[in-house]
Design a protein around this motif. Structure first.
Motif, short mmCIF file in Angstrom:
data_model
loop_
_atom_site.label_atom_id
_atom_site.label_comp_id
_atom_site.label_asym_id
_atom_site.label_seq_id
_atom_site.Cartn_x
_atom_site.Cartn_y
_atom_site.Cartn_z
N UNK A 137 45.32 -33.93 -36.88
CA UNK A 137 46.75 -33.62 -36.90
C UNK A 137 47.09 -32.17 -36.61
N UNK A 138 46.12 -31.35 -36.22
CA UNK A 138 46.37 -29.93 -35.97
C UNK A 138 47.35 -29.73 -34.82
N UNK A 139 47.14 -30.43 -33.70
CA UNK A 139 48.02 -30.28 -32.54
C UNK A 139 49.43 -30.76 -32.86
N UNK A 140 49.56 -31.85 -33.61
CA UNK A 140 50.88 -32.38 -33.96
C UNK A 140 51.64 -31.39 -34.83
N UNK A 141 50.96 -30.78 -35.81
CA UNK A 141 51.63 -29.82 -36.69
C UNK A 141 52.11 -28.60 -35.91
N UNK A 142 51.31 -28.14 -34.94
CA UNK A 142 51.73 -27.00 -34.13
C UNK A 142 52.87 -27.40 -33.19
N UNK A 143 52.86 -28.64 -32.73
CA UNK A 143 53.95 -29.11 -31.87
C UNK A 143 55.27 -29.09 -32.63
#
Length: 455
Positions: A379-385
């Protein structure tokens, strides 16, 4: 002889009378052309349904084919509301209908404006969560205006038009309303539509039967959609890849609206009389409008002259330059104007035909970003998005080719042309900037590719 109707904002000295065109002056070729154009505008405007006492769509299914065609060409012309002031405003409303929760809440709210002098069409989408004053009901979300109108006077379109007119300081001359069942059936009757999906996304919370949920997904690229698929595309509210906002959904709605118009123009619908009559039946069943038949005929004639490049689409977001901000009101998520009133929204609507101004001040172009997870942190990319979505356009989310990144690297594909965006991006995610871009990360449409690391 028939006295022409003049809009309340038009001057009395422009009132004229117009002699109805002679039936015998019409050519057979014009008959077929008229019918085709009429269908285009009905679908384009989500039109049809409940006219006044002499309802055309109510009568049409009862007529023979040729009687229906004759009726199309003998109706006298009229001056459309707003025509003299060179702007005809039509409110487009899309609602769930009887088979859906919140049957009369409008998921789609679009002000369609036509400028007769330049043959331009503008579609301005309003977010369903916009908090507005509704006469008799206080401050409520704008999507409830139609529901309140139906509950009180069985005329939701009238109240919704009044609310939009008040906040945008513009007359709303007409409204047209469609429910989702009619939307699906019309697209299926047309044989599907072609839609360009800008980015892939998955929605695991799409409404299912009996208040359940199901998963829908879309791959990036051009594809043919049937009615059910198109409805999923315009209704999805919890998609990944920055497609979870109402603003993204409004853009998808505009895409489908234009795709329907393009399909009608593409197919040889006049070679299939049964399909024509099927569409008329659907219009009578699922649509409601305050447009009179002769007004639809005139709109059909002028809409036929609109060129694709003269169609302007505008929607709002929550970027730094947006006139809106989000907050909680009585426990619900709502959108409010930043300056405390609706003057900025009204200015957007009034100036929508000033293309250069609208492009630079209303909907500024955002830097496009690809986010790649270079770690195994779920979920790292989603949180940064979510962190970046207000200031940047996230065009793709995925995993990096290698998953061993210890620090975040920002690859500048703009080659220094977007310095301010680059600095803002660096501060938000604490990343290092690199001008040396690995060939495997090259992305034709992106300004920046970000490989997220553990720090």
């Amino acid at each position: 002889m028939r006295e022409l109707k003049v809009d309340f904002i038009d001057q009395p000295e422009f009132q004229k009378v117009l002699k109805p065109p002679s039936f015998f002056q019409r050519k057979a070729k014009s008959i077929f052309r008229f019918l085709a154009i009429l269908l285009i505008v009905l679908i384009l405007l989500f039109s049809g349904g409940a006219f006044s006492s002499e309802s055309f769509l109510t009568q049409m299914p009862k007529l023979s084919f040729w009687k229906g065609v004759i009726k199309l060409i003998i109706s006298p012309g009229s001056l459309l509301h707003g025509e003299i002031s060179d702007r005809i405003n039509i409110l487009l409303l899309g609602m769930g209908g009887a088979d859906h929760e919140g049957a009369y809440l409008t998921d789609t709210i679009i002000l369609a404006s036509f400028k007769p002098s330049s043959r331009q069409l503008a579609l301005f989408s309003l977010p369903r969560d916009l908090l507005v004053p509704i006469p008799g009901y206080g401050w409520q979300k704008i999507n409830s205006a139609n529901a309140y109108g139906e509950m009180k006077e069985k005329d939701g379109g009238k109240l919704a038009s009044l609310v939009v007119s008040q906040i945008l300081d513009l007359p709303v001359h007409y409204f047209v309303r469609l429910d989702f069942s009619g939307f699906k059936e019309i697209i299926d009757t047309l044989g599907g539509i072609e839609v360009e999906v800008e980015r892939s996304f998955v929605d695991s919370l799409y409404p299912g039967p009996a208040f359940s949920y199901r998963t829908v997904s879309f791959e990036r690229g051009r594809q043919v959609m049937n009615g059910e698929r198109a409805l999923e595309f315009v209704r999805s509210r919890h998609g990944t890849n920055n497609e979870s906002t109402d603003f993204a959904r409004m853009k998808r709605q505009q895409k489908v609206l234009l795709a329907i118009k393009n399909k009608i123009e593409k197919i040889k619908i006049l070679e299939e009389p049964e399909k024509i009559w099927r569409l008329f039946h659907l219009l009578a069943k699922y649509f409601k409008t305050n447009l009179e038949f002769d007004e639809i005929v005139k709109l059909a004639k002028i809409f036929n002259q609109i060129e694709e490049e003269k169609i302007i689409t505008r929607s709002l977001d929550l970027s730094e330059n947006s006139p809106l901000y989000a907050e909680t009101f009585n426990g619900a998520y709502v959108l409010r104007p930043k300056n405390g009133d609706f003057k900025e929204l009204a200015a957007i609507a009034k100036n929508i035909f000033k293309i250069e101004e609208a492009t630079t001040t209303v909907m500024p172009s955002k830097a496009k970003i690809v986010l790649l997870n270079g770690t195994f942190i779920t979920g790292l990319a989603k949180s940064k998005a979510d962190l970046l979505s207000n200031d940047f356009e996230i065009i793709e989310i995925g995993n990096a080719p290698e998953r061993n990144a210890t620090k975040t690297i920002i690859y500048d594909l703009s080659r220094g042309e977007k310095k301010e965006d680059l600095e803002k991006l660096k501060k938000k995610i604490n990343g290092e900037i690199s001008q040396e871009i690995p060939s495997i990360l090259t992305h034709q449409k992106a300004d920046f590719v970000i490989v997220l690391g553990e720090k």
